[in-house]
Design a protein around this motif. Structure first.
Motif, PDB file in Angstrom:
ATOM      1  N   ASP A   1       4.987  -7.086 -12.139  1.00  0.00           N
ATOM      2  CA  ASP A   1       4.733  -6.090 -11.214  1.00  0.00           C
ATOM      3  C   ASP A   1       3.272  -5.862 -10.899  1.00  0.00           C
ATOM      4  N   ILE A   2       3.054  -5.788  -9.541  1.00  0.00           N
ATOM      5  CA  ILE A   2       1.525  -5.500  -8.982  1.00  0.00           C
ATOM      6  C   ILE A   2       1.443  -4.216  -8.555  1.00  0.00           C
ATOM      7  N   VAL A   3       0.077  -3.528  -8.518  1.00  0.00           N
ATOM      8  CA  VAL A   3      -0.224  -2.331  -7.874  1.00  0.00           C
ATOM      9  C   VAL A   3      -1.180  -2.788  -6.782  1.00  0.00           C
TER      10      VAL A   3
ATOM     11  N   LYS B   1       0.744  -1.307  -0.048  1.00  0.00           N
ATOM     12  CA  LYS B   1       0.080  -0.079  -0.030  1.00  0.00           C
ATOM     13  C   LYS B   1       0.994   1.289  -0.022  1.00  0.00           C
ATOM     14  N   SER B   2       1.845   1.134   0.931  1.00  0.00           N
ATOM     15  CA  SER B   2       2.552   2.578   0.847  1.00  0.00           C
ATOM     16  C   SER B   2       3.494   2.630  -0.376  1.00  0.00           C
ATOM     17  N   GLU B   3       3.995   1.516  -0.981  1.00  0.00           N
ATOM     18  CA  GLU B   3       4.667   1.638  -2.077  1.00  0.00           C
ATOM     19  C   GLU B   3       3.910   1.901  -3.501  1.00  0.00           C
ATOM     20  N   GLY B   4       2.555   1.330  -3.315  1.00  0.00           N
ATOM     21  CA  GLY B   4       1.675   1.571  -4.398  1.00  0.00           C
ATOM     22  C   GLY B   4       1.817   0.456  -5.547  1.00  0.00           C
ATOM     23  N   ARG B   5       3.166   0.331  -5.809  1.00  0.00           N
ATOM     24  CA  ARG B   5       3.355  -0.797  -6.984  1.00  0.00           C
ATOM     25  C   ARG B   5       4.694  -1.467  -6.617  1.00  0.00           C
TER      26      ARG B   5
END
Length: 151
Positions: A100-102, A20-24
């Motif tokens: 990659d995931i978001v 969540k804090s990285e976003g991705r």
DNA sequence: GCCAACGTTGGC
DNA sequence: GCCAACGTTGGC
């Protein structure tokens, strides 16, 4: 039509709220051939991913993410400082891939493994039958039931 | 921390 | 290509 997956992670190492804090993030560190093959051959941009917390006090489905982009070489396999370093892999023939995931959602009400095991409707899930596989396919009906239970 | 289940390695 | 030995995962 998106497909549905469950990715396992140890929350002490990387949790849904870290995402969540990285976003991705690149989902690094998959070092199992069957899991790799799925990342490389089956996981597609737009697929939905349940994030599952393992090896912790309450193993549980903890959140939701979405795949963006296609599988590519996992950089950590080339990094001698990384716990995921693989000396047998080479840049011109990478052995391991990541996607990659978001972040999409951190469930306030997680679904513990205990509850999943108790429910016959989940009995055919890989989480129950093939628990060690780190990239798991989730049947569509199970996916929707789990998300509903967590909201 | 234990241990069952499963995956990988390597000698033959 | 078999399989014994070994390593890892992950719930409990």
């Amino acid at each position: 039509m998106p497909q549905y997956w469950l990715f396992k992670t140890e929350p002490d190492t990387y949790s849904i709220d870290d995402l969540k804090s990285e976003g991705r993030c690149g989902w690094e560190g998959i070092r199992n051939y069957q899991a790799r093959n799925r990342l490389r051959d089956e996981v597609r941009a737009g697929d939905q991913v349940l994030i599952y917390h393992s090896s912790c006090a309450v193993p549980a489905v903890a959140g939701l993410a979405k795949v963006v982009g296609e599988a590519k070489a996992d950089p950590s396999q080339f990094d001698p400082q990384s716990p995921y370093f693989d000396p047998k892999s080479s840049a011109d023939n990478p052995r391991w891939v990541l996607v990659d995931i978001v972040w999409q959602e951190s469930f306030t009400r997680t679904l513990p493994l205990k509850r999943i095991k108790e429910d016959p409707d989940y009995s055919h899930m890989e989480l129950v039958n093939r628990s060690r596989l780190s990239i798991q396919h989730v049947p569509q009906d199970c996916f929707h039931r789990i998300v509903k239970a967590c909201r």
